[in-house]
Design a protein around this motif. Structure first.
Motif, PDB file in Angstrom:
ATOM      1  N   LEU A 101       0.854  -1.192   0.000  1.00  0.00           N
ATOM      2  CA  LEU A 101       0.000   0.000   0.000  1.00  0.00           C
ATOM      3  C   LEU A 101       0.886   1.236   0.000  1.00  0.00           C
ATOM      4  O   LEU A 101       1.518   1.538   1.009  1.00  0.00           O
ATOM      5  N   GLY A 107      -5.441 -10.923  -4.526  1.00  0.00           N
ATOM      6  CA  GLY A 107      -6.600 -10.045  -4.525  1.00  0.00           C
ATOM      7  C   GLY A 107      -7.332  -9.972  -5.836  1.00  0.00           C
ATOM      8  O   GLY A 107      -8.296  -9.232  -5.980  1.00  0.00           O
ATOM      9  N   ASP A 121     -10.542  -1.759  -0.549  1.00  0.00           N
ATOM     10  CA  ASP A 121     -10.377  -3.182  -0.847  1.00  0.00           C
ATOM     11  C   ASP A 121      -8.906  -3.566  -0.962  1.00  0.00           C
ATOM     12  O   ASP A 121      -8.528  -4.705  -0.668  1.00  0.00           O
ATOM     13  N   ASP A 122      -8.057  -2.626  -1.386  1.00  0.00           N
ATOM     14  CA  ASP A 122      -6.615  -2.898  -1.389  1.00  0.00           C
ATOM     15  C   ASP A 122      -6.104  -3.067   0.036  1.00  0.00           C
ATOM     16  O   ASP A 122      -5.240  -3.897   0.312  1.00  0.00           O
ATOM     17  N   ARG A 173      -7.171  -6.458   1.276  1.00  0.00           N
ATOM     18  CA  ARG A 173      -6.303  -7.487   0.695  1.00  0.00           C
ATOM     19  C   ARG A 173      -4.979  -7.572   1.449  1.00  0.00           C
ATOM     20  O   ARG A 173      -4.499  -8.653   1.776  1.00  0.00           O
ATOM     21  N   ALA A 186      -5.392   4.973  -0.502  1.00  0.00           N
ATOM     22  CA  ALA A 186      -5.552   3.689  -1.195  1.00  0.00           C
ATOM     23  C   ALA A 186      -7.006   3.226  -1.125  1.00  0.00           C
ATOM     24  O   ALA A 186      -7.697   3.461  -0.130  1.00  0.00           O
TER      25      ALA A 186
END
Length: 386
Positions: free
Chosen positions: A266, A372, A289-290, A293, A286
Motif C-alpha cells: 500500500l 486479490g 479493498d486494497d 487485501r 488507497a
C-alpha cells in the motif's frame, strides 16, 4: 574583508545554521553563509556518498545557472572526476588536523593540491567556464573525523580571484559548517527516536497519532480515504511465559517485519507498533479493498510464523459505511472494536467495521487470495442473487 568582518560572517553563518528547522534549511544556511562570508555570487554544499562513489549536491544558492536547482534531486558527479579528492577522502582527520581548502580558476589551477597538476582540476575548470564563473574555492567538510563533503563558493568572471587567505578562511568556514551539520544530525536522530519503536524499528504510537491527525484533516478537507488496520499479536504472553522475553521480543520483531512487508503493498502506508502486542497500519488514499487485501495477506503470513498464534485484525475505513469520521479518535475506536470482534471469534482473517463481519465474502477472499484478483468484481455483484 577585515578580521572583524570575517568574525561577524562566521557568527552569522553559525547562527543561521543553528536556527534551521530541517536538513534542507541547514544546507541552505551553510551555503548562503559561506557565500556571503567569501563575497561570492554562488555557493553549493555537497556530500560525498562513498557507497555510491559520487559527490551529490545538496543545495545551490546565489546566482544559479539554468541547470542548477536550489535543492537538486539528481545532481551528482562520480568521484573519479575529482582526482584531488583522493588526497583526503579516505583519510582519518582527528586531533584538529583537517584538509585545507584550495582555489581554482577558469584559466587553470590556483593554489591548493591541484596547483601545477592541470589534469587534476579539469572538471572544475570546465564547470567554471561552462557556467560563466571566474574562480572558486573548495573546502572539504570533515565530520566525525572523516571527509563528509565539500563547501564550494564561486565568483563571476571579472571579480577578484580568490587568494590563499580566502582559502584559509574557507577552511575555517567548513569547520563551522561541520559543527552545524553535526548538530542537525543529532536533532534528526532525536526526532527519529522520538517517533520510532526501539525494538522493531517501526513507527511508534506518537508517530501514528501525529500522522492520523493529519490524515483525518485531509479527509475532512478533500475527502481522502483514510484506513486504519489495528492488529493484536496472539500468543505473545504464552511465548514470554514459557520461552522467555527474549524469544517474545524475537516474535515481535518478526511480526514487525511481516507488517512492514504487507504495508509495502500500500503506497505510503505507515507501519507501527502501538505498544506491547498491538500494531497498526495507517493508509491514506488507497482503495479500501486494497487495504483489506493487504490485511488478509498479513493474517495469512502471521499464521505461518513459527512462534505465536496468528493475529487478530480489525479495519476501519472512511470509505465504508461507518458514518462520519471527524476525529482520529473515532476511526481508532472503530478499528479497535473490529479487532476485538476478530479476537472474540478467533477469526483467521480481518474484521472490517461497517461490513457483515468475518463471514463477509470480500474479507474471506482477501485472506484466501493474497493477490486479490477478482475481489472488487465479486464484491460488486454480491447481493445480486448471491
Amino acid at each position: 574583508m577585515g578580521e572583524e568582518s570575517r568574525l561577524h560572517a562566521v557568527v552569522t553563518l553559525a547562527q543561521g545554521m543553528a536556527a534551521a528547522q530541517s536538513p534542507r534549511e541547514t544546507w541552505r544556511a551553510a551555503a548562503l553563509g559561506a557565500c556571503h562570508a567569501l563575497t561570492g555570487n554562488f555557493a553549493a554544499l555537497s556530500v560525498w556518498e562513498r557507497e555510491l562513489g559520487r559527490l551529490r549536491v545538496l543545495a545551490n544558492v546565489g546566482e544559479r545557472a539554468p541547470d542548477e536547482e536550489e535543492f537538486p534531486e539528481g545532481e551528482a558527479y562520480p568521484v573519479h572526476q575529482f582526482p584531488e579528492i583522493t588526497e583526503f577522502l579516505h583519510e582519518r582527520w582527528a586531533g584538529g588536523g583537517e584538509p585545507n581548502a584550495w582555489v581554482e580558476t577558469a584559466e587553470g589551477p590556483g593554489c591548493g593540491p591541484s596547483a601545477g597538476r592541470a589534469g587534476y582540476c579539469h572538471q572544475r575548470v570546465a564547470a567554471l567556464r561552462r557556467r560563466g564563473r571566474g574562480c572558486c574555492v573548495v573546502a572539504p567538510v570533515v565530520l566525525h573525523g572523516r571527509a563528509w563533503g565539500e563547501l564550494y563558493v564561486a565568483r563571476p568572471v571579472g571579480a577578484p580571484v580568490f587568494g590563499r587567505a580566502d582559502a584559509d578562511f574557507a577552511t575555517v568556514l567548513a569547520s563551522v559548517v561541520a559543527a552545524g551539520i553535526a548538530q542537525t544530525e543529532r536533532l534528526e536522530e532525536a526526532r527519529r527516536l522520538a517517533f520510532t519503536d526501539a525494538l522493531t524499528g517501526l513507527a511508534n504510537r506518537r508517530a501514528v497519532d501525529a500522522h492520523l491527525d493529519e490524515a483525518i484533516e485531509r479527509h475532512r478537507r478533500d475527502g481522502a480515504v483514510v484506513s486504519l488496520v489495528v492488529c493484536d499479536l496472539n500468543g505473545l504472553k504464552r511465548v514470554n511465559d514459557t520461552l522467555g522475553h527474549a524469544v517474545g521480543d524475537r516474535l515481535l520483531e518478526r511480526f514487525g517485519s511481516v507488517l512492514s512487508l504487507c504495508g509495502a503493498m500500500l503506497p505510503g502506508a505507515l507501519a507501527a507498533r502501538l505498544g506491547g502486542d498491538e500494531f497498526c497500519l495507517l493508509v491514506v488514499g488507497a482503495p479500501v479493498d486494497d487495504v483489506v487485501r493487504a490485511a488478509g495477506e498479513l493474517c495469512r503470513r502471521a499464521g505461518e510464523l513459527e512462534l505465536g498464534e496468528g493475529v487478530a485484525c480489525g479495519i476501519a475505513s472512511t470509505a465504508d459505511a461507518i458514518g462520519p469520521v471527524r476525529t482520529a479518535r473515532r476511526l481508532f475506536r472503530l478499528a479497535d472494536a473490529a479487532q476485538y470482534r476478530a479476537k472474540a471469534v478467533h477469526a483467521a482473517w480481518p474484521v472490517v467495521a461497517g461490513r457483515e463481519g468475518p463471514d463477509d465474502p470480500v474479507v474471506r477472499l482477501a485472506a484466501a487470495e493474497p493477490s486479490g484478483e477478482g475481489v472488487v468484481e465479486r464484491r460488486r455483484f454480491r447481493g445480486r442473487g448471491s
